[in-house]
Design a protein around this motif. Sequence first.
Motif, PDB file in Angstrom:
ATOM      1  N   ASP A 130       0.847  -1.181   0.000  1.00  0.00           N
ATOM      2  CA  ASP A 130       0.000   0.000   0.000  1.00  0.00           C
ATOM      3  C   ASP A 130       0.887   1.236   0.000  1.00  0.00           C
ATOM      4  N   ALA A 131       0.257   2.396  -0.041  1.00  0.00           N
ATOM      5  CA  ALA A 131       1.006   3.637  -0.190  1.00  0.00           C
ATOM      6  C   ALA A 131       1.794   3.987   1.064  1.00  0.00           C
ATOM      7  N   CYS A 132       1.392   3.486   2.218  1.00  0.00           N
ATOM      8  CA  CYS A 132       2.123   3.803   3.443  1.00  0.00           C
ATOM      9  C   CYS A 132       3.501   3.160   3.373  1.00  0.00           C
ATOM     10  N   LEU A 133       4.491   3.956   3.674  1.00  0.00           N
ATOM     11  CA  LEU A 133       5.865   3.525   3.492  1.00  0.00           C
ATOM     12  C   LEU A 133       6.421   2.967   4.805  1.00  0.00           C
TER      13      LEU A 133
ATOM     14  N   VAL B 122       3.853  10.869   1.293  1.00  0.00           N
ATOM     15  CA  VAL B 122       2.726   9.922   1.336  1.00  0.00           C
ATOM     16  C   VAL B 122       1.599  10.478   2.195  1.00  0.00           C
TER      17      VAL B 122
ATOM     18  N   CYS C 225       0.041   3.362   9.088  1.00  0.00           N
ATOM     19  CA  CYS C 225      -1.047   4.331   8.936  1.00  0.00           C
ATOM     20  C   CYS C 225      -2.326   3.893   9.644  1.00  0.00           C
TER      21      CYS C 225
ATOM     22  N   LYS D 295       8.913  11.380  -7.430  1.00  0.00           N
ATOM     23  CA  LYS D 295       9.251   9.959  -7.584  1.00  0.00           C
ATOM     24  C   LYS D 295      10.371   9.765  -8.597  1.00  0.00           C
TER      25      LYS D 295
ATOM     26  N   ALA E 218      10.045  11.084   2.154  1.00  0.00           N
ATOM     27  CA  ALA E 218       9.116  10.274   1.362  1.00  0.00           C
ATOM     28  C   ALA E 218       7.879   9.910   2.173  1.00  0.00           C
ATOM     29  N   ASP E 219       8.063   9.578   3.449  1.00  0.00           N
ATOM     30  CA  ASP E 219       6.908   9.312   4.320  1.00  0.00           C
ATOM     31  C   ASP E 219       5.990  10.526   4.390  1.00  0.00           C
TER      32      ASP E 219
ATOM     33  N   GLU F 168      -0.269  13.468   0.334  1.00  0.00           N
ATOM     34  CA  GLU F 168      -0.967  13.253  -0.937  1.00  0.00           C
ATOM     35  C   GLU F 168      -2.473  13.535  -0.853  1.00  0.00           C
TER      36      GLU F 168
ATOM     37  N   PHE G 202       8.785   3.430  -2.451  1.00  0.00           N
ATOM     38  CA  PHE G 202       8.152   4.714  -2.758  1.00  0.00           C
ATOM     39  C   PHE G 202       7.951   4.893  -4.268  1.00  0.00           C
TER      40      PHE G 202
ATOM     41  N   LEU H 240       4.019  15.012  -7.995  1.00  0.00           N
ATOM     42  CA  LEU H 240       4.258  13.676  -7.429  1.00  0.00           C
ATOM     43  C   LEU H 240       5.145  12.858  -8.353  1.00  0.00           C
TER      44      LEU H 240
END
Length: 408
Positions: free
Chosen positions: A29-32, A206, A36, A223, A202-203, A209, A263, A219
Amino acid sequence: MKWSRSLLASVVGCALFAQSSAFAARHYDACLTYDCARMEAIKEAIARQDPRYLPAWQALLRDAETALSHPNYSVTDKTLTPASGDKHDYYSFGPYWWPNPVGKNGMPYVRKDGQINPDAKTNATDSKRLVQFADDLRLLALRWFYQPDQKYAAKAVNLLDTWFLNRTTRMNPNLKYAQAIPGQVDGRGIGIIDTRVLIDVADSIVLLEPSGLISPQALSGYKKWYADYTRWLLTSQNGFEEANWYNNHGAWYDAQVTAFSLFTGNVQQAQKQTDIFKLRHLASQVNARGEITSETERTRSFHYTNFALAAYAHMGRYGETLGNDVWGFGLDGRTMKKAFGVVSRQTGKPRTDWPYEDIHYTPREATGPMLAAARAWQEPTFLRSAERLVASNSRDINILLPGSVLVK
């Protein structure tokens, strides 16, 4: 205040895993680094004025407000120029190198482990500026996430665009000139440790966003920068040197490559680097008693043990995302759990009980690592250690960063 076992469990998210060795592979998922799901629960607790989180939350509110007034940081602001002649190239000095008291004009510089030369932390170079950028961005992103207010997100996006996108101010995606030694070398692979804070950046991206203030083009630009930098880490001579470093530098290299690969969507590279960490760095750095020997031999052994554990905790978290059990990995009796156990057993004891040298012994540095250990293993020893540290460091930002660990 006194934290009960059930209250502390809420903070560290103990219900998330039955056992570290048996966790199910999660979908990417998007959470690095951040957990979350736990952060959503903390958000609800903050809204209820839950006293478990109020001291850390109030400290965050104060610091985020201060961050609003800070300038947008740029590598082009430094007063010195690296050997390339391009101020867009990041430039720093080795922090433990000092002018030679008997050499002509202070040359060649000499190393004093654990003693930071203040000249390495000025605006003449970029290391202080990079840390300020990452710190402010973390504060602003967390402030926006836990209690949304667009002015914090807007300031954060301005910081990001200045550092990564604006052609006049952006940083080039390399670290050729990091941790130079005046009169000796223009830059070293060991300097790659400086960009560990870009994991936090990077966190923060996320988290930000959903604010709607990061355009798809921006974005994509962030990246691309991270992908270019990761490519440099993997292909440059400096990156090769850091990848093979025997102490926390090697572990933080792994954490950077893994985080940046996740990421940017390169899950295959993240998986490969996680395996490299387990076999090359974890298994070689931790002995059968759990000591990280390359850190216990240093003049700031407690600090550097916790600093290495912060990198280990990051890798444990990425392993969760990848379905690759880092927390439970062991080889010849060398395990991450034993390494965290060394610090856990020291928690609450005097400096004299720590059997290694540390010229700046600071017990609170274990707060993040012990919260991570309690979250990962949910065992009484780790829970007690985390409880003790949280009780005496109730304003520590790690309380609001489940999944991540911050040791500066």
